[in-house]
Design a protein around this motif. Structure first.
Motif, PDB file in Angstrom:
ATOM      1  N   ALA A   9      -5.379   2.138   8.731  1.00 41.40           N
ATOM      2  CA  ALA A   9      -4.824   0.741   8.931  1.00 41.40           C
ATOM      3  C   ALA A   9      -3.903   0.799   9.956  1.00 41.40           C
ATOM      4  N   CYS A  10      -3.899  -0.458  10.580  1.00 38.84           N
ATOM      5  CA  CYS A  10      -3.121  -0.694  11.895  1.00 38.84           C
ATOM      6  C   CYS A  10      -2.496  -2.173  11.851  1.00 38.84           C
ATOM      7  N   ALA A  11      -1.452  -2.108  12.742  1.00 36.49           N
ATOM      8  CA  ALA A  11      -0.791  -3.484  12.862  1.00 36.49           C
ATOM      9  C   ALA A  11      -1.386  -3.785  14.529  1.00 36.49           C
ATOM     10  N   ALA A  45       6.203  -6.731   5.442  1.00 45.22           N
ATOM     11  CA  ALA A  45       7.524  -7.088   6.143  1.00 45.22           C
ATOM     12  C   ALA A  45       6.927  -8.175   7.125  1.00 45.22           C
ATOM     13  N   GLN A  46       7.264  -8.289   8.246  1.00 42.96           N
ATOM     14  CA  GLN A  46       6.945  -8.992   9.356  1.00 42.96           C
ATOM     15  C   GLN A  46       5.669  -8.738  10.259  1.00 42.96           C
ATOM     16  N   ARG A  47       5.011  -7.575   9.545  1.00 43.33           N
ATOM     17  CA  ARG A  47       3.641  -7.253  10.244  1.00 43.33           C
ATOM     18  C   ARG A  47       2.411  -7.420   9.431  1.00 43.33           C
ATOM     19  N   ARG A  48       1.431  -7.789  10.185  1.00 43.77           N
ATOM     20  CA  ARG A  48       0.185  -7.951   9.427  1.00 43.77           C
ATOM     21  C   ARG A  48      -0.676  -6.565   9.808  1.00 43.77           C
ATOM     22  N   ILE A  49      -1.054  -5.983   8.699  1.00 43.06           N
ATOM     23  CA  ILE A  49      -1.720  -4.547   8.720  1.00 43.06           C
ATOM     24  C   ILE A  49      -3.412  -4.873   8.435  1.00 43.06           C
ATOM     25  N   TYR A  50      -4.024  -4.335   9.253  1.00 41.38           N
ATOM     26  CA  TYR A  50      -5.535  -4.517   9.523  1.00 41.38           C
ATOM     27  C   TYR A  50      -6.438  -3.527   9.042  1.00 41.38           C
ATOM     28  N   SER A  51      -7.249  -3.342   8.283  1.00 36.59           N
ATOM     29  CA  SER A  51      -8.213  -2.297   7.740  1.00 36.59           C
ATOM     30  C   SER A  51      -9.419  -2.725   7.682  1.00 36.59           C
ATOM     31  N   VAL A  52     -10.420  -1.704   7.723  1.00 35.69           N
ATOM     32  CA  VAL A  52     -11.860  -2.045   7.462  1.00 35.69           C
ATOM     33  C   VAL A  52     -12.085  -2.452   5.954  1.00 35.69           C
TER      34      VAL A  52
END
Length: 92
Positions: A9-11, A45-52
């Motif tokens: 998962a990544c921002a 927190a302030q980040r949106r984390i994307y994952s499959v």
């Protein structure tokens, strides 16, 4: 992009660094993937984390299976034709 998210998962910023796209381009692609249901997003927190989204990918894989079979059959036939043509050209 999906290859990067398949591993972890990544921002958005991490994907930008990994792929070298601009932030706006990356965000647009992620929006399309999210709307298609192929990726999930969560806030940390302030980040949106994307994952499959593995469930949606499994559904996509099941939907593609008949097409994959069709192409495999056609590619096998093409390979056999090319082998015969090569043998004929060599005088066999």
């Amino acid at each position: 992009m999906l290859d990067v998210l398949r591993v972890r998962a990544c921002a958005v910023g991490e994907i930008v660094d990994e792929l070298g796209f601009t932030q706006p381009t990356t965000s647009k692609h992620l929006r399309v993937l999210r709307e298609a249901g192929l990726v999930r997003v969560r806030t940390h927190a302030q980040r949106r984390i994307y994952s499959v989204d593995l469930e949606q990918m499994a559904e996509l894989d099941a939907w593609l299976a008949p097409f994959r079979q069709l192409w495999n059959e056609r590619l096998d036939a093409l390979g056999e034709h090319l082998d015969r043509s090569e043998d004929e050209a060599k005088g066999k």
